[in-house]
Design an enzyme around this catalytic site. Structure first.
Site, PDB file in Angstrom:
ATOM      1  N   GLY A 613       0.823  -1.195   0.000  1.00  0.00           N
ATOM      2  CA  GLY A 613       0.000   0.000   0.000  1.00  0.00           C
ATOM      3  C   GLY A 613       0.858   1.246   0.000  1.00  0.00           C
ATOM      4  O   GLY A 613       2.063   1.207   0.226  1.00  0.00           O
ATOM      5  N   GLY A 615       0.447   5.304   1.196  1.00  0.00           N
ATOM      6  CA  GLY A 615      -0.394   6.312   1.818  1.00  0.00           C
ATOM      7  C   GLY A 615       0.283   7.652   1.760  1.00  0.00           C
ATOM      8  O   GLY A 615       1.406   7.765   1.284  1.00  0.00           O
ATOM      9  N   GLY A 616      -0.408   8.651   2.224  1.00  0.00           N
ATOM     10  CA  GLY A 616       0.123   9.997   2.201  1.00  0.00           C
ATOM     11  C   GLY A 616       1.444  10.094   2.929  1.00  0.00           C
ATOM     12  O   GLY A 616       2.332  10.841   2.529  1.00  0.00           O
ATOM     13  N   GLY A 618       3.637   7.528   3.648  1.00  0.00           N
ATOM     14  CA  GLY A 618       4.700   6.563   3.362  1.00  0.00           C
ATOM     15  C   GLY A 618       4.176   5.279   2.777  1.00  0.00           C
ATOM     16  O   GLY A 618       2.966   5.080   2.642  1.00  0.00           O
ATOM     17  N   VAL A 620       3.599   1.151   2.618  1.00  0.00           N
ATOM     18  CA  VAL A 620       3.279   0.093   3.564  1.00  0.00           C
ATOM     19  C   VAL A 620       3.766  -1.233   2.987  1.00  0.00           C
ATOM     20  O   VAL A 620       3.534  -1.532   1.820  1.00  0.00           O
ATOM     21  CB  VAL A 620       1.762   0.018   3.826  1.00  0.00           C
ATOM     22  CG1 VAL A 620       1.461  -1.032   4.879  1.00  0.00           C
ATOM     23  CG2 VAL A 620       1.243   1.369   4.269  1.00  0.00           C
ATOM     24  N   LYS A 634       4.639   0.206   8.062  1.00  0.00           N
ATOM     25  CA  LYS A 634       4.624   1.475   7.344  1.00  0.00           C
ATOM     26  C   LYS A 634       5.920   2.215   7.596  1.00  0.00           C
ATOM     27  O   LYS A 634       6.350   2.386   8.728  1.00  0.00           O
ATOM     28  CB  LYS A 634       3.446   2.338   7.771  1.00  0.00           C
ATOM     29  CG  LYS A 634       3.411   3.626   6.941  1.00  0.00           C
ATOM     30  CD  LYS A 634       2.079   4.315   6.971  1.00  0.00           C
ATOM     31  CE  LYS A 634       1.898   5.057   8.262  1.00  0.00           C
ATOM     32  NZ  LYS A 634       0.799   6.015   8.174  1.00  0.00           N
ATOM     33  N   ASP A 715     -10.476  11.676  17.816  1.00  0.00           N
ATOM     34  CA  ASP A 715     -11.186  11.284  16.589  1.00  0.00           C
ATOM     35  C   ASP A 715     -11.803   9.895  16.766  1.00  0.00           C
ATOM     36  O   ASP A 715     -11.610   9.001  15.946  1.00  0.00           O
ATOM     37  CB  ASP A 715     -10.253  11.333  15.378  1.00  0.00           C
ATOM     38  CG  ASP A 715     -11.017  11.410  14.060  1.00  0.00           C
ATOM     39  OD1 ASP A 715     -12.249  11.641  14.092  1.00  0.00           O
ATOM     40  OD2 ASP A 715     -10.392  11.235  13.000  1.00  0.00           O
TER      41      ASP A 715
END
Ligand SMILES: *[C@@H]1O[C@H](CO)[C@@H](O)[C@H](O)[C@H]1NC(C)=O
Ligand SMILES: *[C@@H]1O[C@H](CO)[C@@H](O)[C@H](O)[C@H]1NC(C)=O
Ligand SMILES: *[C@@H]1O[C@H](CO)[C@@H](O)[C@H](O)[C@H]1NC(C)=O
Ligand SMILES: *[C@@H]1O[C@H](CO)[C@@H](O)[C@H](O)[C@H]1NC(C)=O
Ligand SMILES: *[C@@H]1O[C@H](CO)[C@@H](O)[C@H](O)[C@H]1NC(C)=O
Ligand SMILES: *[C@@H]1O[C@H](CO)[C@@H](O)[C@H](O)[C@H]1NC(C)=O
Ligand SMILES: *[C@@H]1O[C@H](CO)[C@@H](O)[C@H](O)[C@H]1NC(C)=O
Ligand SMILES: *[C@@H]1O[C@H](CO)[C@@H](O)[C@H](O)[C@H]1NC(C)=O
Ligand SMILES: *[C@@H]1O[C@H](CO)[C@@H](O)[C@H](O)[C@H]1NC(C)=O
Length: 890
Positions: A613, A615-616, A618, A620, A634, A715
């Site tokens: 994967g 992501g923003g 880094g 994965v 990650k 969150d």
């Protein structure tokens, strides 16, 4: 005359030896006395004398072999003694190269085995490869694997499982070009089956025809028609896979109809398969004829249109693995095709991951040296010293924390008939804490290097014939208590400093004698105690699709897992999850403090071999621990300055220079939001909901009250609660978390308000004052979602509370609880949960309850559930009378 013959046979042997050396083949006929050249394959077979030092040779009586033309099967080496017996094969092409390894077994005379067919295990390197079982005494069992060793010596071990004496008939190793049979990471390919279609004979094709010595068995297709090429052509072998022309010049096509169908059933659905399909057009097509087909698995196309080329072999293989409890393959004619599909050959492999690191090389070399210097004959001293764990060498204890290469921490060679000097190679056992060489016949001096072994805590040299003086450094260590030294019973050894200083003055040095290994046990215990579990979440994604190129000799099909929907969107949300950091609910603080070095993480991820994967912050990577746990790692881009500092002690991470890594547990069941929305088709039971609520609430309680300074998540939402394969909940995503600067302060002021609409504490939103109660509010919303099956935002401008308050006031529980439960829940438990949610969501934070209150209430919900009888599942639900659990006016 006799002389001439000798010379001739010598030449012949030399020629073949030359061929043997050229191809790098190792062919061992186990249990044979003399080397020979095999009649059929013309391969040079050697006896196993140079590859193993245990076991007995046994001939299989003629009765059992008269029908067998393979000489390798006429004798075996059997292993009545020892649990683990290992062949050591040199990896002539070096480690990290690819080899085909084949072990062959036929037991023949069952009387040898107490009239029972033996069963045993086969290990490769330090891990189990397969088990070996027979269905009759004539059953020829072959185990074949395409394997990339991580060490220069390959161990093939037979392990006795108390079900008969292990034995082996033949062992073969063939180098394979790196460019074929590719698989990612540590995966090896175990042969499931290899088929030659359309063969007119029952002949098995192997070396001679196949330069790689794969064994191709004929397969007759009941609903298929065999076809044969009009002539043989070398074009059929001119493919990276070096297929034998003899296999490719025959094929099968449907007798009638437009598809060739075959299936694998009764397979273990956790097993991953790789399929290699070899095709070549071998019929002469006339103008207007087209042969074109696609491949599908369980009705899902996994290839684009394939047009076999005339007399040229093309290999199509799955780009990612296939799995399922059934795999139905179909080669189907396309609309524009005028001819049915054909198939010349097929190979099916299963993935086998070998992840365990072998014992640290310097330790291995030292132990081998010790074994040879003292001519040790212990039967367990074969193969890797520490591994497999249950079958380590006698007298050893090894460190094993699951991610480092094991090394030897304790060596007990007491009463082992050691003679001669104390060998220097002991000094290379650098992790050694306990060394017992007592009651042997060791002579010579006590060597200086023993005092330089920095880990050594106990050294027992008593009961030997050591002479001279004891190195003063060793005595000093003994005096200051860093080493427990035992030298008793060496009559000619001067045990005091006096001999070193050459003074006659009597020195009253007391040499402590400690016979216990308690300290070692305690130390090892400590190592196991921090044996780590992973925290975090992430999913393995689908691999990037590779466009098939049907004009290449070798094409990659985008074979996908049959039941994974091919939605980019899905993948994106999975990626989001991977980026989330997760904290465990039941406070394994000790485990969290485990740090990994960069090189350890590199090993886990096989040098960051497989990106799963992006992501923003880094990439994965896929990783796997030696205990098989799948993890996602990650690697954060160095430029990003995330809010992770706060969590240095909580998050498991590894920080080396500019490389920051986060390791996540594989969260098999995605996030709670998906489950609430019913997106994945299943409905959570009431009990599951309560359980998830408890686990998530405990995690928040831990952040609020268990951490110092306490941490506000900021969150909390259903999408941030991740579920593992056991449906255990973990709270994720600390990207926005804040810690409270000090206990006296009741809130922190945020520069900007963060959170997710629908869950956001209205008071915090208005004032910017962040308190623990903001998390309580958000959790209340999650709890309502769990209870009602509705999402936090029902519509754009309608929150779950706009729906909740009116129904709550009406007091009808059946209107509140998720209708998908169809009334199957405990009324009392549900009311308690509704009340608990209600206590979290008052507008004023001061009126809200704490997380620890919430945890207690939810535990009560679970108790009520356990108390309620199964019949308490009626559909008519009203508020229980006479309890305080009704709604209160706001
Ligand atoms: C193989 O060779 C041996 C002697 O060299 C011979 O006795 C035997 O019959 C041969 N076997 C086959 C199958 O040709
Ligand atoms: C035993 O297994 C082999 C394959 O390994 C199979 O061909 C054979 O039919 C089996 N025999 C019996 C009696 O089940
Ligand atoms: C297999 O892997 C090797 C080395 O990683 C690479 O050079 C080669 O192109 C790959 N072959 C295929 C068919 O993917
Ligand atoms: C092939 O299919 C046709 C029409 O469906 C049928 O008449 C014929 O008998 C079939 N032939 C065989 C060999 O099954
Ligand atoms: C595979 O084929 C069998 C028999 O043709 C059928 O019963 C089964 O449902 C199929 N399985 C799948 C997953 O398509
Ligand atoms: C092939 O034919 C089927 C049925 O006649 C049709 O549904 C399908 O769209 C066609 N496919 C192509 C690629 O033309
Ligand atoms: C190792 O030994 C333990 C205890 O004796 C046993 O439970 C376990 O199954 C063994 N593991 C293997 C791989 O044999
Ligand atoms: C070391 O080995 C000896 C002989 O095998 C045995 O008697 C002794 O108990 C062992 N010591 C420990 C600490 O296991
Ligand atoms: C110890 O290990 C090193 C490095 O592997 C090796 O060069 C050296 O020869 C070893 N020493 C002994 C005494 O075996």
């Amino acid at each position: 005359m006799e002389m001439l013959l000798r010379v001739l046979s010598f030449l012949a042997l030399n020629m073949l030896l030359h061929v043997h050396a050229q191809t790098g083949f190792i062919s061992i006929d186990c249990g044979v006395d003399e080397d020979y050249i095999d009649n059929t394959t013309k391969l040079f077979y050697s006896s196993d004398a140079n590859f193993i030092d245990s076991g007995e040779n046994k001939n299989i009586p003629y009765d059992f072999t008269s029908t067998i033309y393979e000489k390798q099967l006429t004798n075996v080496r059997s292993f009545p003694k020892g649990v683990k017996n290992c062949y050591t094969l040199p990896a002539d092409q070096g480690k990290d190269n690819k080899y085909l390894i084949r072990a062959v077994f036929m037991c023949g005379n069952v009387q040898e085995y107490n009239n029972q067919l033996p069963e045993f295990k086969l290990y490769l390197g330090v891990e189990e490869w397969d088990s070996v079982t027979f269905n009759s005494s004539y059953n020829i069992v072959r185990r074949e694997i395409i394997y990339v060793p991580k060490t220069d010596e390959i161990y093939v071990c037979l392990v006795n499982t108390d079900s008969g004496t292990p034995f082996i008939s033949a062992l073969e190793l063939r180098p394979i070009d790196d460019s074929i049979y590719n698989k990612t990471q540590s995966g090896s390919l175990v042969l499931f089956n290899r088929y030659n279609f359309g063969s007119e004979t029952s002949e098995t094709v192997r070396y001679g025809d196949d330069v790689l010595d794969r064994i191709w068995g004929p397969y007759s297709w009941s609903s298929g028609e065999s076809i044969k090429a009009p002539y043989s052509s070398s074009g059929l072998s001119e493919n990276q896979f070096k297929l034998p022309a003899k296999v490719m010049e025959t094929a099968v096509k449907p007798v009638n109809g437009t598809s060739l169908d075959f299936y694998l059933d009764g397979i273990d659905s956790s097993q991953e398969f790789y399929v290699y399909l070899h095709v070549a057009e071998i019929e002469t097509l006339v103008q207007g004829q087209i042969r074109e087909f696609t491949v599908s698995v369980n009705k899902k196309a996994i290839s684009s249109a394939i047009q076999p080329r005339y007399m040229i072999a093309d290999t199509y293989f799955t780009q990612s693995s296939l799995s399922g409890s059934e795999l139905n393959f179909s080669l189907s004619q396309t609309n524009q095709s005028t001819l049915p599909p054909i198939m010349n050959a097929l190979e099916i492999y299963m993935i086998k991951e070998f992840v365990q690191l072998s014992t640290e090389q310097r330790n291995v070399d030292a132990m081998k040296k010790i074994k040879s210097v003292y001519q040790m004959t212990k039967s367990s001293w074969q193969g890797d010293p520490c591994l497999p764990r249950n079958y380590s060498w006698d007298g050893l204890i090894c460190s094993d924390n699951g991610y480092n290469a094991p090394s030897i921490t304790s060596l007990n060679l007491s009463s082992s008939n050691l003679a001669g000097k104390i060998d220097k190679s002991f000094s290379n056992l650098t992790s050694l804490q306990y060394l017992d060489l007592s009651y042997n016949s060791l002579n010579g001096e006590v060597p200086e290097f023993l005092s330089e072994m920095s880990s050594l805590k106990t050294l027992n040299l008593s009961g030997n014939k050591l002479t001279g003086s004891v190195p003063s450094a060793l005595l000093a260590k003994s005096n200051d208590g860093t080493l427990s030294l035992s030298l008793d019973g060496n009559p000619d050894l001067c045990k005091t400093n006096s001999c070193n200083t050459k003074t006659k003055k009597k020195n009253s040095v007391v040499v402590p004698v400690v016979a216990s290994i308690a300290s070692v046990v305690v130390l090892l215990g400590a190592i196991f105690a921090v044996y780590w579990r992973f925290i975090g979440g992430g999913r393995r994604g689908k691999p990037a699709g590779v466009k098939p190129n049907d004009r290449d000799n070798v094409s990659q099909l985008e074979f996908q897992k049959p039941d994974v929907p091919n939605e980019e969107e899905n993948w994106d949300s999975e990626l989001e999850e991977i980026q989330k950091e997760v904290i465990e609910t039941n406070g394994k603080l000790e485990a969290r403090k485990q740090r990994l070095s960069y090189s350890e993480v590199k090993r886990i991820t096989n040098n960051f071999g497989e990106v799963i994967g992006k992501g923003g912050s880094g990439l994965v990577y896929n990783g796997r621990l030696s205990n098989g746990i799948k993890v996602a790692v990650k690697k954060l881009s160095p430029s990003l300055n995330l809010a992770f500092e706060q969590f240095q002690n909580e998050a498991r991470y590894c920080d080396e220079g500019s490389n920051m890594l986060l390791i996540y547990e594989y969260m098999a069941n995605g996030n709670l939001k998906e489950h609430i929305s019913g997106k994945n088709g299943s409905v959570l039971s009431w009990e599951q909901r309560v359980q998830i609520a408890i686990e998530a609430a405990q995690a928040l309680e831990y952040l609020h009250d268990g951490c110092n300074p306490s941490i506000i998540h900021r969150d909390v939402k259903a999408a941030n609660i991740l579920l593992n394969e056991k449906m255990q909940a973990k709270v994720a995503d600390f990207g926005w978390s804040r810690s409270m600067p000090s206990e006296s302060q009741s809130h922190v002021s945020a520069t900007f308000v963060v959170g997710t609409s629908g869950y956001l504490d209205p008071e915090y939103n208005k004032t910017g004052k962040l308190t623990k109660e903001s998390d309580v509010y958000s959790f209340g919303i999650v709890l309502l979602e769990l209870i009602s099956g509705r999402s936090a935002k029902i519509e754009d401008n309608l929150s779950i509370l706009d729906w909740f308050y009116p129904v709550f006031e009406s007091g009808k529980l059946e209107d509140i609880v998720d209708p998908r439960l169809q009334g199957i829940f405990s009324t009392n438990s549900a009311w308690r949960a509704v009340e608990t949610a209600n206590s979290c969501i008052p507008l004023r934070s001061i009126e809200r309850q704490t997380m620890s209150y919430v945890v207690n209430e939810l535990k009560e919900c679970l108790k009520l559930l356990e108390m309620s009888s199964p019949s308490n599942t009626g559909v008519t639900i009203t508020r229980p009378i006479g309890t305080e659990t009704g709604p209160q006016a706001r």
